[in-house]
Design an enzyme around this catalytic site. Structure first.
Site, PDB file in Angstrom:
ATOM      1  N   ASP A  14      -8.294 -19.114   9.504  1.00 51.47           N
ATOM      2  CA  ASP A  14      -9.455 -19.948   9.852  1.00 51.47           C
ATOM      3  C   ASP A  14      -9.524 -20.206  11.358  1.00 51.47           C
ATOM      4  O   ASP A  14      -9.675 -21.331  11.805  1.00 51.47           O
ATOM      5  CB  ASP A  14      -9.407 -21.293   9.116  1.00 51.47           C
ATOM      6  CG  ASP A  14      -9.237 -21.119   7.613  1.00 51.47           C
ATOM      7  OD1 ASP A  14      -8.498 -21.906   7.003  1.00 51.47           O
ATOM      8  OD2 ASP A  14      -9.837 -20.185   7.062  1.00 51.47           O
ATOM      9  N   GLU A 174     -19.477 -20.955   3.438  1.00 54.69           N
ATOM     10  CA  GLU A 174     -18.611 -21.958   4.091  1.00 54.69           C
ATOM     11  C   GLU A 174     -18.350 -21.537   5.535  1.00 54.69           C
ATOM     12  O   GLU A 174     -18.982 -20.609   6.021  1.00 54.69           O
ATOM     13  CB  GLU A 174     -17.289 -22.073   3.309  1.00 54.69           C
ATOM     14  CG  GLU A 174     -16.591 -20.754   3.114  1.00 54.69           C
ATOM     15  CD  GLU A 174     -15.546 -20.793   1.998  1.00 54.69           C
ATOM     16  OE1 GLU A 174     -15.320 -21.857   1.387  1.00 54.69           O
ATOM     17  OE2 GLU A 174     -14.949 -19.748   1.742  1.00 54.69           O
TER      18      GLU A 174
HETATM   19  C1  6LW Z   1     -11.177 -22.788   4.239  1.00 58.72           C
HETATM   20  C2  6LW Z   1     -12.391 -22.186   3.614  1.00 58.72           C
HETATM   21  C3  6LW Z   1     -11.795 -21.286   2.603  1.00 58.72           C
HETATM   22  O1  6LW Z   1     -11.359 -24.112   4.595  1.00 58.72           O
HETATM   23  O2  6LW Z   1     -10.486 -21.509   2.453  1.00 58.72           O
HETATM   24  O3  6LW Z   1     -11.881 -19.797   0.895  1.00 58.72           O
HETATM   25  C4  6LW Z   1     -10.195 -22.702   3.103  1.00 58.72           C
HETATM   26  N1  6LW Z   1     -12.417 -20.446   1.958  1.00 58.72           N
HETATM   27  O4  6LW Z   1     -13.175 -21.500   4.548  1.00 58.72           O
HETATM   28  C5  6LW Z   1      -8.797 -22.709   3.582  1.00 58.72           C
HETATM   29  O5  6LW Z   1      -8.577 -21.639   4.460  1.00 58.72           O
END
Ligand code: 6LW
Length: 523
Positions: A14, A174
């Site tokens: 991330d 996201e």
């Molecule tokens: C992150 C989100 C995700 O906050 O995993 O699967 C989480 N998507 O973007 C943790 O890396």
């Protein structure tokens, strides 16, 4: 100029990046590990140095009892008007919050908590100085990307949350980030989930609250179709990106991706940080890397000084007054259990073990940043009955291999213990003439961890090995997001470590080690 991916290997997912003049700073997520949110610094996007953590106190980072991969999810780091800001989510404690500092290598502020929900928060300042807060979530019952104006110092929402996008059709929209270029607001998202279907999408609008339109390249980045041969499967799950313009006007994308252990969909050293050049086409839409693909070796007009050879070797004689920044703890450490003095670290292990769910075992741990590493530790001190002290390859409380010394009724033993799911066993042990000193070693490749020991005046002796597979993210018994560590630990007794050394070989054996199975001809 050529560079090698990943630019920050090992469990560094991330990634978020910002630039101040010709200095680049990058932050990654840390979940149940402490300190939280490392800050890496570079001048050329290739040579990175760990310089600090944003969250270094128990009030900034309450992790007590958090589940594996609970705690700190994705961060965003930004610089505005002389101040650094980091926004992230503590999914175990109160949700989204912002910390700030005017000295990125110093102490960050206490959290300013933000009422807007969701995860993967980001900040954007418009030309008029207005600051916006964006995150994914379902504040109004509808899942999507929500935006509000915010006071970044206090966390106060200045407008209600408004749904601005549901993504471009992939699941789990996201990791939103907003950028402005040539009068357009660009909304970049991760979609498809952080596994093998991961991708990055880009939309734009003339108004920050939308409506947003999708570009001609969808997605702008993915490796979801790349499963043709080992080389292309060398990089998978690309997504969760951030972009930056360098001081020469060239644009770059950092993202997470994984390097499977080879020919199976398993990875053990975590989601790592990768770099790709990004160019804008005449219509103002981005083109990432090789038409939306990233390679292990890429060529691009890097900024700043020419890269120097990258090494992830590490050594520690424990001579300092404070612990090296690379050492991490699981959850909030009991600080009195760690004594750094007389050029050694003494661990005062208690009843919390490496297998205690939600606990903070007495362990210092280093991210494993290459498949092929060799780590050695010099351990000293008496070992009490039932004490366990040694070296561990640690993913989480239900996935770790431990090379340890223990005292039994009939003497001292060196053992190889394994915790995989609820299976807790010793797969190898040997009685030794332990006189208070021993060297411990773990050698790894993409398939195996091999554990050895050496008594004073003796030769290295291999005790046993364990496959990397059970310590892979996909193999853990709940959804996790982290990666393997090499750690020093003690349980139910104290022990000292005089030195630790790790050499990392960036290249895999070619061909990579395979788990072979001899087919037997059936008559
Ligand atoms: C992150 C989100 C995700 O906050 O995993 O699967 C989480 N998507 O973007 C943790 O890396």
């Amino acid at each position: 100029m050529q560079y090698q991916n990943p630019i920050i290997p090992g469990y560094n997912p991330d990634p978020s990046i910002c630039r101040v003049g010709d200095d680049f700073y990058l932050a990654t997520s840390t979940f149940e590990f402490f300190p939280g949110v490392p800050i890496y610094h570079s001048k050329n996007l290739v040579n990175w140095e760990l310089v600090n953590y944003c969250l270094t106190t128990d009030t900034q980072l309450p992790l007590q009892g958090c589940r594996p991969s609970g705690g700190i999810y994705a961060p965003t780091i930004r610089y505005h008007d002389g101040m650094f800001y980091m926004v992230t989510t503590n999914v175990t404690h109160k949700g989204n919050f912002i910390v700030h500092t005017d000295d990125i290598r110093g102490q960050w502020s206490e959290p300013a908590w933000v009422k807007q929900g969701g995860i993967d928060p980001s900040l954007f300042w418009d030309e008029d100085g207005t600051c916006y807060f964006v995150s994914n979530g379902s504040d109004k019952g509808e899942r999507g990307i929500y935006l509000c104006k915010i006071n970044p110092l206090t966390g106060e929402m200045l407008t209600p949350s408004r749904l601005i996008s549901k993504g471009c059709g992939g699941k789990a929209a996201e990791a939103p980030h907003i950028y402005k270029r040539d009068g357009w607001y660009y909304l970049m998202l991760a979609e498809g989930g952080t596994e093998y279907g991961h991708m990055e999408t880009m939309q734009r609008a003339k108004d920050i609250f939308g409506p947003y339109e999708e570009g001609p390249r969808h997605p702008i980045l993915t490796h979801r179709e790349d499963n043709s041969d080992y080389l292309s499967t060398a990089i998978q799950a690309t997504g969760h990106a951030d972009i930056i313009e360098d001081q020469n006007g060239n644009w770059w994308l950092v993202c997470l991706a994984i390097r499977p252990i080879g020919h199976v969909m398993l990875h053990n050293i975590g989601r790592e940080t990768f770099l790709a050049p990004l160019v804008w086409d005449e219509a103002g839409w981005p083109i990432v890397g090789n038409e939306g693909r990233i390679r292990l070796v890429m060529d691009a007009p890097l900024p700043g000084p020419a890269p120097t050879p990258v090494s992830h070797n590490f050594s520690d004689g424990f001579d300092g007054e404070t612990l090296d920044l690379n050492w991490n703890f699981v959850r909030n450490p009991e600080r009195e259990r760690y004594i750094l003095q007389d050029s050694c670290i003494t661990l005062h292990g208690g009843e919390t073990t490496l297998s205690t769910p939600g606990g903070s075992p007495t362990m210092i741990a280093l991210r494993q940043q290459a498949f092929v590493v060799s780590a050695e530790a010099k351990m000293a001190g008496p070992v009490a009955m039932g004490q366990k002290s040694g070296l561990t390859a640690f993913y989480n409380h239900s996935a770790h291999y431990d090379l340890f010394v223990t005292q039994k009724e009939d003497g001292c033993y060196i053992c190889l213990g394994k915790q995989v799911y609820d299976i807790d066993c010793v797969t190898a042990s040997q009685k030794i003439d332990y006189q208070g000193e021993i060297e411990l070693k773990v050698d790894s490749d993409n398939m195996w961890y091999t554990f050895s020991f050496r008594l004073p005046g003796g030769q290295w002796a291999e005790l046993g090995r364990g496959m990397t597979a059970p310590l892979c993210t996909e193999a853990t018994c709940m959804m996790t997001f982290t990666g393997t560590f090499i750690g020093l630990f003690s349980e139910r007794g104290k022990i000292s470590f005089d030195s630790f050394g790790l050499t990392a070989n960036e290249s895999l054996p070619n061909p990579p080690a395979r788990f072979t199975f001899e087919e037997k001809e059936t008559k």
